[in-house]
Design an enzyme around this catalytic site. Sequence first.
Site, PDB file in Angstrom:
ATOM      1  N   TYR A   1      31.732  29.072  74.045  1.00 26.70           N
ATOM      2  CA  TYR A   1      30.947  28.026  73.922  1.00 26.70           C
ATOM      3  C   TYR A   1      31.146  26.702  74.537  1.00 26.70           C
ATOM      4  CZ  TYR A   1      28.724  30.385  69.715  1.00 26.70           C
ATOM      5  OH  TYR A   1      28.042  31.317  69.138  1.00 26.70           O
TER       6      TYR A   1
ATOM      7  N   HIS B   1      32.902  39.306  69.796  1.00 21.80           N
ATOM      8  CA  HIS B   1      31.587  38.686  70.049  1.00 21.80           C
ATOM      9  C   HIS B   1      30.639  39.602  70.390  1.00 21.80           C
ATOM     10  CE1 HIS B   1      29.966  34.370  71.539  1.00 21.80           C
ATOM     11  NE2 HIS B   1      29.133  34.986  71.030  1.00 21.80           N
TER      12      HIS B   1
ATOM     13  N   SER C   1      21.177  32.255  65.313  1.00 17.02           N
ATOM     14  CA  SER C   1      19.751  31.934  65.633  1.00 17.02           C
ATOM     15  C   SER C   1      18.704  31.982  64.323  1.00 17.02           C
ATOM     16  CB  SER C   1      19.327  32.774  66.966  1.00 17.02           C
ATOM     17  OG  SER C   1      18.159  31.940  67.348  1.00 17.02           O
ATOM     18  N   PRO C   2      19.169  31.649  63.178  1.00 19.61           N
ATOM     19  CA  PRO C   2      18.525  31.860  62.114  1.00 19.61           C
ATOM     20  C   PRO C   2      17.171  31.176  61.961  1.00 19.61           C
ATOM     21  CG  PRO C   2      20.162  30.263  61.473  1.00 19.61           C
ATOM     22  CD  PRO C   2      20.409  30.741  62.947  1.00 19.61           C
ATOM     23  N   LEU C   3      16.838  30.225  62.716  1.00 20.34           N
ATOM     24  CA  LEU C   3      15.408  29.448  62.781  1.00 20.34           C
ATOM     25  C   LEU C   3      14.606  29.955  63.765  1.00 20.34           C
ATOM     26  CD1 LEU C   3      16.942  25.710  62.071  1.00 20.34           C
ATOM     27  CD2 LEU C   3      16.106  27.295  60.442  1.00 20.34           C
ATOM     28  N   GLY C   4      14.796  31.182  64.488  1.00 20.19           N
ATOM     29  CA  GLY C   4      14.030  31.725  65.269  1.00 20.19           C
ATOM     30  C   GLY C   4      12.549  31.694  64.642  1.00 20.19           C
TER      31      GLY C   4
END
Length: 294
Positions: free
Chosen positions: A53, A128, A208-211
């Site tokens: 990151y 990863h 990315s849970p708010l996709g």
Amino acid sequence: MQFRTIGDTTVSAIGLGAMPLSIEHRPDERRAIATVHAALDAGVTLLDTADSYHWHADEVGHNELLIARALARYGGDTSGVLIATKGGRGRPGDGSWTVTGTPGHLKHAAEASAKRLGVDAIGLYQLHKPDPAVPWAESVGALRGLLDAGTIRAAGISNVTTTQIRQAHAILGDGLVSVQNQYSSAVRDSEPQLRLSTELGLAFLPWSPLGGISRSSLDGPSGPTSTGTAFHRIAAERGVSPQQIALAWLLTRSPAVIPVPGASRPASINDSAQAAKLKLSEAELTRLDHEPPG
């Protein structure tokens, strides 16, 4: 804040995905550290990072170092915070991502991550992404070696298939505690992996849970979002953000689910953390399940 478990560790039901604090379009360090502190103030005790990151090629571990500085400067108790980092990917500095899953690389990467985080042993170390050029058993075997050496306390895997989960579980046993795949109201391809994780007692950490509701940092500034969905309408009825509805919905999918939404400002993670207090009715869940964001 609700709490859930990763292995034998209790963590907040909502974590902080720290990637946006270090990659392209990142905030300045003052705001980045304020974002981490806001997460801690809101009761978040799971911080998700990775050695990859970063933005430029010469700043490997930027996010891990940032997390370490933020924790050191926090005025409260951080003894209950679990830092989950990852190894096996790289960023050459041109915007691309590479994959390296050789045992030698993973051993070196984990040791370097522990040094940057300032810990004797990493709380949760995640592979990863599978490297197609390296047999899966060899990469997972490297995690076994790190567990046996005491470099890491628990292992996780990310971006994996159900077959890879079963193989890793056979090699790592109780040392494997989590699976991190992309999963959201709009992207549900990992439903089988979620079911298997629940069956095996593994935490499932959607990235990315708010996709479909918010852009992912991986999408860049022009990434698509949805509007006018059931998530937005229920949010308006409740007087909360669509992001809170999306995270609350995820928490109902399984007791194994611990979303790690990204944030680059204090207000964003504070809003996300409030989702742990939100209870959706059966009628609302039916509406959400029948009209996912596109």
